[in-house]
Motif scaffolding. Structure first.
Motif, PDB file in Angstrom:
ATOM      1  N   VAL A  75     -11.545  35.336  34.824  1.00 48.20           N
ATOM      2  CA  VAL A  75     -12.068  34.064  34.356  1.00 48.20           C
ATOM      3  C   VAL A  75     -10.899  33.154  33.990  1.00 48.20           C
ATOM      4  O   VAL A  75     -10.836  31.998  34.384  1.00 48.20           O
ATOM      5  CB  VAL A  75     -13.013  34.262  33.154  1.00 48.20           C
ATOM      6  CG1 VAL A  75     -13.531  32.914  32.649  1.00 48.20           C
ATOM      7  CG2 VAL A  75     -14.181  35.169  33.531  1.00 48.20           C
ATOM      8  N   THR A  76      -9.946  33.695  33.227  1.00 43.09           N
ATOM      9  CA  THR A  76      -8.694  33.008  32.941  1.00 43.09           C
ATOM     10  C   THR A  76      -7.616  34.060  32.732  1.00 43.09           C
ATOM     11  O   THR A  76      -7.888  35.130  32.176  1.00 43.09           O
ATOM     12  CB  THR A  76      -8.800  32.105  31.699  1.00 43.09           C
ATOM     13  OG1 THR A  76      -7.517  31.509  31.432  1.00 43.09           O
ATOM     14  CG2 THR A  76      -9.225  32.877  30.472  1.00 43.09           C
ATOM     15  N   TYR A  77      -6.404  33.766  33.178  1.00 44.48           N
ATOM     16  CA  TYR A  77      -5.286  34.699  33.005  1.00 44.48           C
ATOM     17  C   TYR A  77      -4.004  33.905  32.804  1.00 44.48           C
ATOM     18  O   TYR A  77      -3.694  32.997  33.586  1.00 44.48           O
ATOM     19  CB  TYR A  77      -5.147  35.623  34.216  1.00 44.48           C
ATOM     20  CG  TYR A  77      -3.946  36.538  34.130  1.00 44.48           C
ATOM     21  CD1 TYR A  77      -3.968  37.659  33.301  1.00 44.48           C
ATOM     22  CD2 TYR A  77      -2.784  36.276  34.849  1.00 44.48           C
ATOM     23  CE1 TYR A  77      -2.875  38.499  33.199  1.00 44.48           C
ATOM     24  CE2 TYR A  77      -1.680  37.107  34.759  1.00 44.48           C
ATOM     25  CZ  TYR A  77      -1.734  38.220  33.925  1.00 44.48           C
ATOM     26  OH  TYR A  77      -0.632  39.055  33.824  1.00 44.48           O
ATOM     27  N   ASP A  78      -3.271  34.244  31.741  1.00 45.62           N
ATOM     28  CA  ASP A  78      -1.973  33.651  31.445  1.00 45.62           C
ATOM     29  C   ASP A  78      -2.050  32.124  31.327  1.00 45.62           C
ATOM     30  O   ASP A  78      -1.138  31.404  31.731  1.00 45.62           O
ATOM     31  CB  ASP A  78      -0.947  34.051  32.513  1.00 45.62           C
ATOM     32  CG  ASP A  78       0.491  33.938  32.003  1.00 45.62           C
ATOM     33  OD1 ASP A  78       0.666  33.791  30.771  1.00 45.62           O
ATOM     34  OD2 ASP A  78       1.416  33.985  32.829  1.00 45.62           O
ATOM     35  N   GLU A  79      -3.148  31.639  30.766  1.00 46.72           N
ATOM     36  CA  GLU A  79      -3.315  30.213  30.495  1.00 46.72           C
ATOM     37  C   GLU A  79      -3.431  29.950  28.994  1.00 46.72           C
ATOM     38  O   GLU A  79      -3.864  28.884  28.574  1.00 46.72           O
ATOM     39  CB  GLU A  79      -4.551  29.680  31.217  1.00 46.72           C
ATOM     40  CG  GLU A  79      -4.452  29.754  32.727  1.00 46.72           C
ATOM     41  CD  GLU A  79      -5.729  29.326  33.429  1.00 46.72           C
ATOM     42  OE1 GLU A  79      -5.625  28.570  34.415  1.00 46.72           O
ATOM     43  OE2 GLU A  79      -6.828  29.737  33.008  1.00 46.72           O
ATOM     44  N   GLY A  80      -3.052  30.963  28.190  1.00 49.62           N
ATOM     45  CA  GLY A  80      -3.079  30.796  26.751  1.00 49.62           C
ATOM     46  C   GLY A  80      -4.448  30.927  26.123  1.00 49.62           C
ATOM     47  O   GLY A  80      -4.650  30.499  24.984  1.00 49.62           O
ATOM     48  N   ILE A  81      -5.407  31.529  26.850  1.00 46.81           N
ATOM     49  CA  ILE A  81      -6.766  31.690  26.341  1.00 46.81           C
ATOM     50  C   ILE A  81      -7.173  33.146  26.442  1.00 46.81           C
ATOM     51  O   ILE A  81      -7.123  33.740  27.529  1.00 46.81           O
ATOM     52  CB  ILE A  81      -7.773  30.835  27.127  1.00 46.81           C
ATOM     53  CG1 ILE A  81      -7.362  29.363  27.122  1.00 46.81           C
ATOM     54  CG2 ILE A  81      -9.174  30.995  26.543  1.00 46.81           C
ATOM     55  CD1 ILE A  81      -8.237  28.487  27.990  1.00 46.81           C
ATOM     56  N   GLY A  82      -7.575  33.725  25.322  1.00 47.19           N
ATOM     57  CA  GLY A  82      -8.156  35.056  25.309  1.00 47.19           C
ATOM     58  C   GLY A  82      -9.477  34.991  24.579  1.00 47.19           C
ATOM     59  O   GLY A  82     -10.262  34.063  24.776  1.00 47.19           O
ATOM     60  N   SER A  83      -9.736  35.956  23.727  1.00 49.51           N
ATOM     61  CA  SER A  83     -10.912  35.897  22.865  1.00 49.51           C
ATOM     62  C   SER A  83     -10.539  36.511  21.530  1.00 49.51           C
ATOM     63  O   SER A  83      -9.467  37.080  21.376  1.00 49.51           O
ATOM     64  CB  SER A  83     -12.110  36.606  23.499  1.00 49.51           C
ATOM     65  OG  SER A  83     -11.840  37.975  23.696  1.00 49.51           O
ATOM     66  N   GLY A  84     -11.438  36.376  20.575  1.00 45.82           N
ATOM     67  CA  GLY A  84     -11.146  36.891  19.249  1.00 45.82           C
ATOM     68  C   GLY A  84     -11.979  38.117  18.943  1.00 45.82           C
ATOM     69  O   GLY A  84     -11.939  39.113  19.653  1.00 45.82           O
ATOM     70  N   LEU A  85     -12.773  38.030  17.886  1.00 46.86           N
ATOM     71  CA  LEU A  85     -13.589  39.159  17.458  1.00 46.86           C
ATOM     72  C   LEU A  85     -14.911  39.229  18.189  1.00 46.86           C
ATOM     73  O   LEU A  85     -15.587  40.259  18.147  1.00 46.86           O
ATOM     74  CB  LEU A  85     -13.832  39.066  15.947  1.00 46.86           C
ATOM     75  CG  LEU A  85     -12.596  39.354  15.101  1.00 46.86           C
ATOM     76  CD1 LEU A  85     -12.793  38.835  13.684  1.00 46.86           C
ATOM     77  CD2 LEU A  85     -12.289  40.840  15.086  1.00 46.86           C
ATOM     78  N   ASN A  86     -15.304  38.153  18.827  1.00 54.20           N
ATOM     79  CA  ASN A  86     -16.520  38.168  19.637  1.00 54.20           C
ATOM     80  C   ASN A  86     -16.397  37.117  20.722  1.00 54.20           C
ATOM     81  O   ASN A  86     -15.508  36.264  20.704  1.00 54.20           O
ATOM     82  CB  ASN A  86     -17.763  37.900  18.779  1.00 54.20           C
ATOM     83  CG  ASN A  86     -17.916  36.437  18.430  1.00 54.20           C
ATOM     84  OD1 ASN A  86     -16.995  35.807  17.914  1.00 54.20           O
ATOM     85  ND2 ASN A  86     -19.077  35.876  18.700  1.00 54.20           N
ATOM     86  N   LEU A  87     -17.270  37.179  21.676  1.00 51.60           N
ATOM     87  CA  LEU A  87     -17.460  36.110  22.645  1.00 51.60           C
ATOM     88  C   LEU A  87     -18.958  35.952  22.855  1.00 51.60           C
ATOM     89  O   LEU A  87     -19.740  36.846  22.538  1.00 51.60           O
ATOM     90  CB  LEU A  87     -16.715  36.372  23.959  1.00 51.60           C
ATOM     91  CG  LEU A  87     -16.958  37.670  24.729  1.00 51.60           C
ATOM     92  CD1 LEU A  87     -18.228  37.618  25.549  1.00 51.60           C
ATOM     93  CD2 LEU A  87     -15.776  37.965  25.652  1.00 51.60           C
ATOM     94  N   VAL A  88     -19.355  34.805  23.362  1.00 59.44           N
ATOM     95  CA  VAL A  88     -20.768  34.515  23.570  1.00 59.44           C
ATOM     96  C   VAL A  88     -20.999  34.204  25.037  1.00 59.44           C
ATOM     97  O   VAL A  88     -20.240  33.430  25.637  1.00 59.44           O
ATOM     98  CB  VAL A  88     -21.231  33.328  22.708  1.00 59.44           C
ATOM     99  CG1 VAL A  88     -22.716  33.053  22.932  1.00 59.44           C
ATOM    100  CG2 VAL A  88     -20.950  33.590  21.236  1.00 59.44           C
ATOM    101  N   VAL A  89     -22.025  34.792  25.622  1.00 60.48           N
ATOM    102  CA  VAL A  89     -22.450  34.461  26.979  1.00 60.48           C
ATOM    103  C   VAL A  89     -23.798  33.759  26.872  1.00 60.48           C
ATOM    104  O   VAL A  89     -24.763  34.331  26.352  1.00 60.48           O
ATOM    105  CB  VAL A  89     -22.554  35.704  27.865  1.00 60.48           C
ATOM    106  CG1 VAL A  89     -22.963  35.304  29.280  1.00 60.48           C
ATOM    107  CG2 VAL A  89     -21.227  36.466  27.890  1.00 60.48           C
ATOM    108  N   SER A  90     -23.858  32.507  27.316  1.00 64.01           N
ATOM    109  CA  SER A  90     -25.052  31.691  27.154  1.00 64.01           C
ATOM    110  C   SER A  90     -25.031  30.569  28.181  1.00 64.01           C
ATOM    111  O   SER A  90     -23.960  30.142  28.618  1.00 64.01           O
ATOM    112  CB  SER A  90     -25.084  31.101  25.729  1.00 64.01           C
ATOM    113  OG  SER A  90     -26.205  30.272  25.528  1.00 64.01           O
TER     114      SER A  90
END
Length: 385
Positions: free
Chosen positions: A343-358
């Protein structure tokens, strides 16, 4: 350019050549927090993003500060904000979504009352003080088909629901399942096929009684979330799904602070259920937020997960490897396969303690919303439809 895209930063995310749906990356904010939620907070029919202390109202998703959050995170991502859950629940029954939050360092859970058109700061109310809270999840614990209860990730095992408290006011009712202290990590799903949602911890699963509010939850052995097979350890979300389509509920989870994402096959036999571990991926670390969702609309639930940033201020294995968010396409069969897509790689975006799919933009496919100490939130618009 549409009204929405005019106010949100856009980057086309990377994708594997055979990825199917592509994703468009929208940078919504730059706040260094670790939890987010999605819901219609102003009842206008559009889904909004909450990542305290901000509410981001659709369609512009401009930040609206609704509370103060203790703690600090520096420009390197070191430090912590005292906000580890952002679950949308109408706690007081007034028809407006409130926010249930918790804190590791504050050692408590609280809910924030949505003031509606009055605006201003959202008042806080204590739910309980119960030690360190790592996170919490919306779950369907009472089996009514709606994920409206809260499953907090604390040492003990309990769950919350909105209702009337002993003093006659409305708030979050706390139901204890077990006072035993366990490794962090929680999940909810029907493990034994009796139609009741059970509760899972890394070292046990609790069989739901006929009445989850008053009945006794029976403890069964489990061991997930460790590099050493057969040993329990710290996990993020523990997901329940029939991965190999044999009619038995399997488990999907990861090692929270190391390398390793796994599914555990439900082995049917006499006596206690046993589990056979299968590796999904071990090429990246800190998979600290997981969700199951049908990303490509093929009828199977796929796995979505992201790399957490600075979970322990740089002290974890693989901490400084590139951030990323991925989805694993599941081919359900007797020998299931998981195909990794970026979805994204090495663009400075990861996730934290959760993510939401909606389906954030209401176009009929599922989007992914994340935040983290890299500075978010961000949402990935699924371009399938």
């Amino acid at each position: 350019m549409s009204t929405l895209l005019a106010f949100v930063g856009i980057v086309m995310s990377q994708a594997a050549p055979d990825s199917g749906p592509a994703f468009e990356t929208h940078r919504v904010g730059t706040y260094r927090g670790e939890s987010c939620g999605v819901g219609d907070f102003n009842n206008d029919g559009a889904l909004d993003i909450v990542a305290l202390p901000f509410l981001y109202l659709a369609p512009k998703f401009e930040p609206l500060k609704i509370c103060d959050v203790e703690g600090e995170v520096d420009e390197e991502g070191k430090g912590y904000r005292w906000d580890f859950m952002n679950a949308p629940v109408d706690v007081d029954g007034d028809g407006l979504l409130d926010v249930v939050t918790c804190s590791w360092f504050g050692m408590k859970s609280e809910w924030l009352k949505n003031p509606g058109e009055a605006g201003g700061q959202w008042p806080r109310a204590l739910i309980e003080e119960n030690g360190n809270y790592e996170c919490g999840e919306l779950a369907d614990i009472d089996g009514d088909g709606k994920a409206m209860e809260i499953l907090p990730a604390v040492k003990q095992t309990s769950w919350y629901e909105a209702g009337v408290l002993p003093d006659g006011t409305r708030g979050m009712i706390v139901h204890e399942i077990s006072p035993k202290e366990m490794d962090f990590g929680v999940g909810c799903g029907d493990v034994n096929g009796d139609g009741r949602p059970d509760i899972l911890r890394p070292s046990a699963w609790f069989e739901a009684p006929a009445d989850p509010r008053t009945g006794e939850w029976k403890e069964h052995p489990l061991a997930v979330g460790s590099l050493e097979e057969g040993k329990p350890n710290h996990t993020p979300q523990i997901l329940v799904y029939d991965v190999n389509a044999d009619g038995l509920a399997d488990i999907v989870t990861s090692i929270a602070h190391d390398y390793g994402i796994f599914w555990y096959e439900h082995v049917k036999g006499e006596g206690e259920i046993t589990w056979k571990r299968h590796q999904i991926d071990n090429t990246w670390s800190q998979a600290h937020s997981l969700a199951l969702a049908d990303i490509n609309a093929d009828g199977d639930l796929d796995l979505v997960c992201g790399k957490r940033f600075m979970a322990h201020n740089g002290g974890d294995p693989g901490e400084f490897e590139p951030l990323g968010v991925y989805w694993y396409q599941l081919d359900r069969s007797a020998n299931p396969t998981w195909t990794k897509h970026i979805v994204t790689y090495d663009e400075g975006i990861g996730s934290g303690l959760n993510l939401v799919v909606s389906d954030l933009d209401a176009d009929g496919d599922l989007d992914i919303i994340v935040t983290g100490k890299w500075g978010g939130p961000a949402w990935f618009e699924n371009k399938l439809k």
